[in-house]
Scaffold this active site. Structure first.
Site, short mmCIF file in Angstrom:
data_model
loop_
_atom_site.label_atom_id
_atom_site.label_comp_id
_atom_site.label_asym_id
_atom_site.label_seq_id
_atom_site.Cartn_x
_atom_site.Cartn_y
_atom_site.Cartn_z
N HIS A 465 59.21 54.13 17.29
CA HIS A 465 58.31 54.98 16.50
C HIS A 465 56.96 55.13 17.19
CE1 HIS A 465 55.15 55.49 13.38
NE2 HIS A 465 55.98 56.44 12.96
N ARG A 571 57.41 68.62 11.40
CA ARG A 571 58.04 67.61 10.54
C ARG A 571 57.23 67.48 9.25
NH1 ARG A 571 58.31 64.59 16.16
NH2 ARG A 571 56.26 65.57 16.12
N ARG A 628 60.92 71.91 9.66
CA ARG A 628 62.09 71.12 9.24
C ARG A 628 61.85 70.59 7.83
NH1 ARG A 628 63.40 65.71 12.47
NH2 ARG A 628 61.69 64.91 11.20
N GLU A 757 72.61 67.65 15.04
CA GLU A 757 72.33 66.27 15.45
C GLU A 757 73.45 65.31 15.08
OE1 GLU A 757 68.61 65.24 13.50
OE2 GLU A 757 69.08 66.62 11.88
N GLY A 778 68.84 68.25 17.74
CA GLY A 778 68.02 67.03 17.58
C GLY A 778 68.64 65.96 18.46
N THR A 779 68.27 65.94 19.72
CA THR A 779 69.00 65.09 20.69
C THR A 779 68.74 63.60 20.49
OG1 THR A 779 67.22 65.51 22.28
CG2 THR A 779 69.22 66.84 22.49
N ASN A 780 67.68 63.23 19.73
CA ASN A 780 67.47 61.79 19.46
C ASN A 780 68.62 61.27 18.61
OD1 ASN A 780 65.09 62.40 20.69
ND2 ASN A 780 63.78 62.07 18.91
N ASP A 781 68.86 61.92 17.45
CA ASP A 781 69.94 61.48 16.57
C ASP A 781 71.31 61.78 17.17
OD1 ASP A 781 68.74 60.12 14.52
OD2 ASP A 781 68.36 61.89 13.30
N CYS A 843 64.87 70.12 20.17
CA CYS A 843 63.56 69.61 19.76
C CYS A 843 63.49 68.09 19.79
CB CYS A 843 63.19 70.13 18.37
SG CYS A 843 64.32 69.58 17.08
#
Length: 883
Positions: A465, A571, A628, A757, A778-781, A843
């Site tokens: 984070h 966000r 979002r 995602e 959403g490439t993080n998730d 994103c």
């Protein structure tokens, strides 16, 4: 005669000498960078000491044969040696016509200081005596002494300290301070003592046969490719796919033959500022390693003008020739032997961000390179440097470094230590610069993180984070610093043997992960006119649009100033933490036992959301803004602490009784919240939540349109896994839009799309595209769910995976093109098959990582969206893929 990309070259030894070369600059894969450049310099007529290069392929064959010389290679090396002997009119091992050699490594990619070098090879008692007769005893025996030390250490694996002990003992016995004060007699005695070191350490005498010395040295260079430090360097710098190292065997030239000799290192332009002026150092009567080892203080290169005017004049001309030839700033090593200049090495020079941009722009203006070539000359990391404050002199604080963590967000920060987000905000409002020190950060800390100059955390990785938020704001952050212990209760942090209390000064280097005691001087970001010129060339070339992730009007403005072409991710949850009133309203909404009470809380939130959206639309006048809907699980909005503290705070804030508060907390508690009640699941379960957010967006958009602002809102539904989920939310949003348009008497254009995602969403992208007007990956998730890695826990095993080669990169930093990238490709293809005009972007954090941006450009995405401070980097990466 560049090698074919596949297959093997039958030739393994390549000669070079002035005007004669069997290689060229395009043969780096086969000859290594050093060998290819030596061949090139020789072929364009510069004075290069003759020699030969044993190819990287020979090294690969040696490793594959279990560290044995491939058949026939030694005979080829001896042929190469004969060529050099004929060229020089000298012979290895001949006391009357002594030829001495240097043996150096050189891989295809520059790996400074990673491989081993041997100088003065070919000396033994007879050759040293012959050399002394020609050049004097002191020179001969100093060269022999150096060779015994270097050969013993590099080739025979004898610790350098054993030779150093003998040298220091002799200087002490003679009352001398410097090596240069030793007499020829002293040096002869040292040679004898050094030979004894071989017998004591290895149980065998020093190998006096020069050809045996050469063979052992070649093998040592091959072996150094697999040394722990070389492997570590390749791992750190993500260097893969190389065959091995080449071996460069070259005739020695000497800078230590009196006052008409010398040695130096230079850059053809200033590597710090980019100024077009030779920048370097020079030592009279010295060998190359004297400059590197810092035994004597070198003089500025200008001093060479006076002592060796002819050699200096030739050097200046050679620099001009090399820059014109390579069309790049060069890093050059040279030696002058008895007034004759010899060029020993040239390679593309390393430089700062400021220097890189200036050199690229200047070379275009000078007509040396085209704009497209200039775009390749600046690395994304160079821009990173330019966009963050830096320490004035990083070398000055080295003894003040007290811990090192992960370099989570670049730049430098100096401030007074605080331990809570509230204190950070309070101190900041009083005009103080603060460093927020936490065990780890949570979304509730964002106010304090925004107020802090820098953030230091005990736990958390490069995608924690703290790291993600700090990068988004361009704030310096050092995360996962396991060398610190934070005690919030006492407001102290233990760092090694130091205990820092609230208010004490600390400095952070987010580019290196260093934690530094005290208040170190800073220099602000160096945004020059050259950068604007350079970025305009970048934008002329790239096709991929670059948007920004921004949650506030301030972020949106920063993004626009950095060249963002819209907002790709706003966000909404971050807005809820912006004030106490907002977070209280969110908690009342969470605690509400009925729809009516929940609606009352949402009605309190509506004006806040509407006002935020108005600010962002105003900042992005004329550009699209993708918002979002609420994504995180609701428990993230609850207070921190133990259950009793949370219950107490909720009761006082929302008026709930203890029993209801406890029941609600238990209901919100989740075993795996990242895969739990979040994203569109919230909007489907509590449709009034989606309705409030959609209403705020449309009312803000119309209000701004009425003020003459051009507004292009795009509403993004998060965490969709089925077309039915998206269909539910789309219908709801369109109902709200129609109501708002009717009540306000105005209609505006808008788009509804979704985050991709969840892997399932990628697989059924054709069905989802029937409802969605755009996709944003959403490439993080998506990475988290594809690998099955929890982003918050990967720090425990990713370093092990990287060290053992199980993974080449941290997939949360560099897109996994083979797996996650394949899902991106598949979803894009299937989505566009169902809706040909589908707008597709990304994103996640990968939107600002250069190799990932290159992949997205090749895959045909319309845009990437990244943090405001990474926008210029993404713009550059998107252009570089096309040049």
């Amino acid at each position: 005669m560049a090698p074919a990309p596949c297959g093997r070259s039958s030739q393994r030894v390549f000669h070079f000498g002035k005007g004669k070369s069997e290689g060229n600059k395009n043969m780096k894969e086969l000859l290594g960078g050093k060998g290819a450049n030596l061949a090139e310099m020789a072929s364009i007529g510069l004075s290069v000491p003759p020699g030969f290069t044993v190819s990287t392929e020979a090294c690969q064959q040696y490793q594959e044969a279990g560290r044995a010389l491939p058949p026939g290679l030694w005979a080829e090396v001896l042929d190469g040696l004969r060529w050099v002997e004929e060229y020089m009119g000298a012979a290895l091992g001949d006391p009357r016509r002594p030829l001495l050699l240097s043996v150096r490594s050189g891989a295809a990619v520059s790996m400074p200081g990673m491989m081993d070098t041997v100088l003065n090879l070919g000396l033994n008692d007879q050759v040293a005596a012959g050399l002394a007769a020609k050049s004097g005893d002191r020179f001969a025996y100093d060269s022999f002494r150096r060779f015994l030390d270097m050969f013993g250490n590099v080739v025979m694996d004898i610790p350098h300290a054993l030779f150093e002990e003998k040298l220091e003992a002799m200087k002490k016995a003679k009352g001398l301070k410097n090596d240069t004060d030793l007499t020829a007699t002293d040096l002869k005695e040292l040679v004898s003592q050094y030979k004894n070191v071989y017998v004591e350490a290895k149980g065998e005498p020093f190998p006096s046969d020069p050809k045996r010395q050469l063979e052992l040295a070649v093998l040592a260079v091959f072996d150094s490719w697999e040394s722990p430090r070389a492997k570590k360097y390749r791992s750190i710098n993500q260097i893969t796919g190389l065959r091995g190292t080449a071996v460069n065997v070259q005739c020695m030239v000497f800078g230590n033959m009196g006052n008409t000799s010398g040695t130096g290192v230079l850059f053809t332009r200033n590597p710090n500022t980019g100024e077009k002026k030779l920048y370097g150092e020079f030592l009279v009567n010295a060998q190359g390693e004297d400059v590197v080892a810092g035994i004597r203080t070198p003089e500025d290169l200008d001093a060479m003008k006076d002592v060796m005017p002819q050699a200096y004049k030739e050097l200046v001309e050679n620099c001009r020739i090399l820059e014109s030839h390579y069309k790049e700033m060069q890093d050059i090593e040279f030696t002058v032997q008895e007034s004759r200049l010899w060029m020993l090495q040239c390679r593309t020079g390393k430089r700062t961000g400021k220097s890189a941009v200036k050199i690229a722009v200047d070379m275009v203006n000078e007509g040396l390179v085209e704009r497209r070539a200039a775009i390749k000359m600046v690395e994304p990391g160079h821009l990173d440097q330019l966009l963050h404050p830096q320490f004035e002199n990083p070398s000055a604080y080295k003894d003040q470094v007290i811990a090192t963590g992960l370099p989570a967000s670049p730049g430098a920060a100096v401030g007074q230590v605080v331990f809570t987000a509230e204190d950070a905000e309070t101190w900041h409002s009083q005009g103080k610069s603060v460093i927020l020190v936490r065990a780890e950060t949570s979304p509730e800390d964002v106010g304090g993180m925004h107020a802090a100059a820098g953030i230091l955390t005990e736990r958390g990785g490069m995608t924690s984070h703290a790291a993600v938020v700090a990068r988004g704001w361009g704030k310096c952050c050092v995360s996962g610093c396991s060398g610190i212990r934070v005690n919030d209760a006492e407001k102290v942090v233990k760092i090694g043997g130091n205990v820092l209390r609230e208010g004490e000064w600390l400095s952070l280097n987010g580019s290196t992960g260093e934690v530094i005691l005290g208040k170190q001087p800073l220099s602000p970001p160096a945004l020059s006119g050259d950068l604007g010129t350079f970025m305009s060339w970048v934008d002329d070339v790239r096709k991929l649009k670059v948007l920004a992730n921004a949650d506030t009007p301030e972020d949106a403005l920063a993004a626009r100033n950095n060249g963002a072409e819209g907002i790709g991710l706003c966000r909404t949850e971050h807005m809820f933490f912006a004030s106490d009133e907002r977070i209280k309203a969110v908690r009342q909404m969470i605690m509400a036992p009925t729809v009516e009470l929940r609606q009352q809380a949402l009605d309190r939130l509506l004006p806040y959301q509407r006002s935020d959206f108005e600010g962002i639309f105003r900042a992005m006048d004329g550009l699209s803004v993708t918002i979002r809907l609420l994504d995180p699980p609701l428990h993230e909005f609850l207070p921190e602490g133990n259950v009793e503290e949370i219950v107490r705070e909720l009761c006082s804030e929302t008026g709930a009784n203890q029993e209801d508060a406890l029941a609600r907390i238990e209901k919100l508690s989740e075993v795996n919240p990242m895969l739990g009640f979040r994203g569109c699941r919230l909007g489907i379960s509590y449709p009034e939540l989606t309705e409030m957010q959609a209403r705020a967006i449309f009312e803000a958009a119309i209000a701004m349109t009425n003020q003459g602002v051009q507004v292009f809102p795009e509403i993004m539904v998060p965490l969709v896994g089925t077309p039915q989920e998206l269909g539910h939310q789309v219908a709801l949003i369109r109902q709200v839009a129609n109501k708002v348009f009717t009540s306000m008497g105005k209609t505006i254009g808008y788009k509804i799309g979704t985050m991709i995602e969840i892997p399932r969403a990628a697989l059924v992208a054709d069905e989802i595209a029937e409802q969605a007007e755009f996709f944003s990956f959403g490439t993080n998730d998506l990475t988290q769910m594809t690998f099955g890695y929890s982003r918050d826990d990967v720090g425990k095993f990713i370093p092990i995976y990287l060290a053992q080669g199980i993974l080449q990169h941290d997939p949360f930093e560099v897109l996994d093109q083979r797996g996650v990238g394949e899902l991106v490709k598949l979803a894009t293809e299937r989505g566009r098959k169902a809706r040909p005009n589908l707008k597709v972007g990304i994103c996640g954090e990968h939107g600002g990582e250069p190799s990932s941006v290159a992949f997205f450009a090749k895959t045909g995405l319309d845009y990437v969206s990244c943090s405001p401070f990474r926008v210029p980097i993404a713009r550059l990466a998107a252009a570089q893929v096309l040049v």
